[in-house]
Design a protein around this motif. Structure first.
Motif, PDB file in Angstrom:
ATOM      1  N   ILE A 216       0.855  -1.182   0.000  1.00 34.08           N
ATOM      2  CA  ILE A 216       0.000   0.000   0.000  1.00 34.08           C
ATOM      3  C   ILE A 216       0.894   1.236   0.000  1.00 34.08           C
ATOM      4  CG2 ILE A 216      -0.261  -0.076   2.523  1.00 34.08           C
ATOM      5  CD1 ILE A 216      -3.177   0.891   2.048  1.00 34.08           C
ATOM      6  N   GLY A 217       0.701   2.102  -1.002  1.00 37.42           N
ATOM      7  CA  GLY A 217       1.577   3.241  -1.211  1.00 37.42           C
ATOM      8  C   GLY A 217       0.965   4.554  -0.783  1.00 37.42           C
ATOM      9  N   ASP A 218       1.792   5.420  -0.211  1.00 37.77           N
ATOM     10  CA  ASP A 218       1.339   6.736   0.226  1.00 37.77           C
ATOM     11  C   ASP A 218       2.572   7.585   0.482  1.00 37.77           C
ATOM     12  OD1 ASP A 218      -0.115   8.895   1.794  1.00 37.77           O
ATOM     13  OD2 ASP A 218      -1.754   7.462   1.594  1.00 37.77           O
ATOM     14  N   MET A 219       2.348   8.867   0.774  1.00 36.95           N
ATOM     15  CA  MET A 219       3.441   9.763   1.149  1.00 36.95           C
ATOM     16  C   MET A 219       3.289  10.272   2.571  1.00 36.95           C
ATOM     17  SD  MET A 219       3.715  11.686  -2.524  1.00 36.95           S
ATOM     18  CE  MET A 219       1.950  11.587  -2.820  1.00 36.95           C
ATOM     19  N   ASN A 220       2.227   9.839   3.249  1.00 37.47           N
ATOM     20  CA  ASN A 220       1.940  10.250   4.617  1.00 37.47           C
ATOM     21  C   ASN A 220       2.573   9.244   5.574  1.00 37.47           C
ATOM     22  OD1 ASN A 220       0.459  10.225   7.184  1.00 37.47           O
ATOM     23  ND2 ASN A 220      -0.870  11.754   6.260  1.00 37.47           N
ATOM     24  N   ALA A 227      -0.574   1.452   8.316  1.00 34.57           N
ATOM     25  CA  ALA A 227      -0.756   0.342   7.377  1.00 34.57           C
ATOM     26  C   ALA A 227       0.160  -0.823   7.737  1.00 34.57           C
ATOM     27  CB  ALA A 227      -0.496   0.813   5.947  1.00 34.57           C
ATOM     28  N   LYS A 228       1.396  -0.519   8.092  1.00 30.61           N
ATOM     29  CA  LYS A 228       2.332  -1.575   8.486  1.00 30.61           C
ATOM     30  C   LYS A 228       1.874  -2.260   9.761  1.00 30.61           C
ATOM     31  CE  LYS A 228       7.229  -2.504   9.364  1.00 30.61           C
ATOM     32  NZ  LYS A 228       8.592  -1.911   9.423  1.00 30.61           N
ATOM     33  N   SER A 229       1.317  -1.485  10.690  1.00 23.72           N
ATOM     34  CA  SER A 229       0.909  -2.046  11.980  1.00 23.72           C
ATOM     35  C   SER A 229      -0.239  -3.025  11.853  1.00 23.72           C
ATOM     36  CB  SER A 229       0.527  -0.920  12.946  1.00 23.72           C
ATOM     37  OG  SER A 229      -0.743  -0.361  12.635  1.00 23.72           O
ATOM     38  N   VAL A 230      -1.023  -2.919  10.771  1.00 23.38           N
ATOM     39  CA  VAL A 230      -2.137  -3.851  10.573  1.00 23.38           C
ATOM     40  C   VAL A 230      -1.830  -4.890   9.492  1.00 23.38           C
ATOM     41  CG1 VAL A 230      -3.944  -2.346  11.486  1.00 23.38           C
ATOM     42  CG2 VAL A 230      -3.320  -2.168   9.061  1.00 23.38           C
ATOM     43  N   GLY A 231      -0.545  -5.022   9.151  1.00 20.91           N
ATOM     44  CA  GLY A 231      -0.108  -6.169   8.371  1.00 20.91           C
ATOM     45  C   GLY A 231       0.129  -5.989   6.896  1.00 20.91           C
ATOM     46  N   PHE A 232       0.158  -4.752   6.415  1.00 22.51           N
ATOM     47  CA  PHE A 232       0.393  -4.527   4.987  1.00 22.51           C
ATOM     48  C   PHE A 232       1.818  -4.013   4.756  1.00 22.51           C
ATOM     49  CE2 PHE A 232      -4.188  -3.541   5.730  1.00 22.51           C
ATOM     50  CZ  PHE A 232      -4.662  -4.748   5.255  1.00 22.51           C
TER      51      PHE A 232
END
Length: 399
Positions: A216-220, A227-232
């Protein structure tokens, strides 16, 4: 008759909770109807689509009552409502749909032909979507109730999971639609553009559909950390203007089987251009990274007019797309409003049976109705939260 308050759009950058009319059984043209219900709103969410209007990026009129993500309890019903009863707790698709026209019969309820005099498709509290009053309020009227509404089978159990179930009105089916139409299946490699609530819902949907890896991509930075904390797998788009390189660093190849655009028309460039608005950049980058014969789901919003854009073409809804690349790679593109009724019953079951903890995934944050203006401000500043409004304190009590 009860009082009613709702979130009203007053112009770019300004919303306010005001006293509004208590709902009546009339359609936007003023015609009396008997196929509707009046809901006591149990939960109603702030959506990224609402933010486009509040930022002044649409032709939304001042005075519009906002809100298309609604869950509520039936407190009144018209005489033509046969299969729902006072006291039922229901989820409301953001689509207003008649259930009778050709597209509704084909499950394409996002483009109902009868609820909007200016174009196909209707929605609550949204520009150009038929004039239906929004549900960021204490009470709202929902038409064609027997067709549109799904009653939760166990009210007590539903209230215990209300922070999850409130996502059924829009973002969860929308994310799921993006993943399904992109062709996500068992073992798929998937890239989702945008780590806001819809992007997270798309990522969660890809996972439940069997994806092997979901990026999942973003700049925020805050949203990527969540996103990383929920497994992505987070992709920091500030690091490079070549998305292929960022994808290859994670999975070893510069392409994915399926991709989802959960950003839409206010997209910004990657790498050194991450502060520059580039309306077609997501679509172009997804064509670059999606494999030949792969799919691209596009639940992110694109508008027919964007008066706030600095790009002259984009002001008229035109994008500078590299369509030839997508054509050469035989890509499938699927756009448009999500037909919520196609998915929300199955997704309800996934929530009720503990398969899809969507409130945790999108970081649902409950606030009272009178704090909606601050919620809009925080969300616009990139908070890694999905703000859920609690007009009557029901969610607070349930928690």
């Amino acid at each position: 008759m009860a009082n009613n308050h709702g979130v009203v759009f007053l112009g770019p950058g300004k919303v306010e909770v005001q006293s509004i009319d208590y709902p009546k059984f009339v359609n936007p043209a003023g015609k009396s109807i008997e196929h509707g219900v009046i809901l006591k709103v149990v939960s109603t969410n702030i959506c990224g689509s609402d933010q486009h209007m509040v930022r002044g990026r649409t032709t939304a009129p001042k005075g519009l009552v906002l809100g298309h993500e609604i869950t509520g309890e039936i407190i009144e019903k018209g005489k033509d409502v046969e299969y729902l009863n006072i006291g039922d707790l229901v989820t409301v698709p953001f689509n207003v749909a008649c259930g009778r026209c050709r597209t509704c019969r084909e499950q394409a309820t996002g483009v109902c032909l009868n609820v909007n005099s200016s174009r196909a498709g209707g929605a609550y509290g949204y520009v150009d979507m038929g004039g239906w009053v929004g549900g960021q309020a204490e009470f709202v009227m929902v038409p064609y109730a027997d067709f549109n509404l799904i009653k939760f089978p166990d009210k007590e159990k539903a209230l215990a999971k209300i922070a999850d179930l409130t996502m059924l009105s829009d973002i969860l089916p929308t994310g799921f639609h993006g993943a399904v139409t992109a062709g996500v299946g068992v073992g798929s490699t998937v890239y989702v553009a945008g780590a806001g609530p819809v992007g997270l819902a798309a990522a969660a949907s890809a996972r439940i559909l069997g994806a092997a890896v979901v990026m999942i991509g973003d700049m925020n930075t805050e949203r990527l950390a969540h996103a990383k904390s929920v497994g992505f797998e987070p992709i920091d788009l500030k690091k490079s203007d070549k998305l292929e390189e960022l994808i290859e660093a994670v999975i070893g190849v510069p392409e994915v089987d399926a991709s989802v655009d959960a950003v839409g028309f206010e997209a910004k460039g990657h790498g050194q251009q991450h502060e520059t608005e580039a309306p077609a950049t997501v679509l172009n980058s997804l064509m670059a990274i999606t494999r030949a014969a792969g799919g691209i789901g596009i639940p992110g919003l694109y508008v027919t007019e964007d008066p706030g854009s600095k790009d002259e073409a984009a002001q008229q809804g035109n994008l500078k797309m590299r369509l030839g690349l997508g054509w050469a790679k035989s890509h499938r593109f699927y756009t448009g409003q999500t037909p919520v009724l196609k998915y929300n019953r199955a997704l309800m079951q996934a929530i009720l049976h503990d398969r899809l903890p969507i409130a945790k995934i999108v970081n649902a944050t409950i606030i009272p109705l009178n704090q909606a203006p601050q919620g809009y401000t925080d969300f616009d500043h990139g908070a890694a939260k999905k703000f859920v409004l609690d007009p009557h304190g029901v969610l607070k009590k349930a928690a």
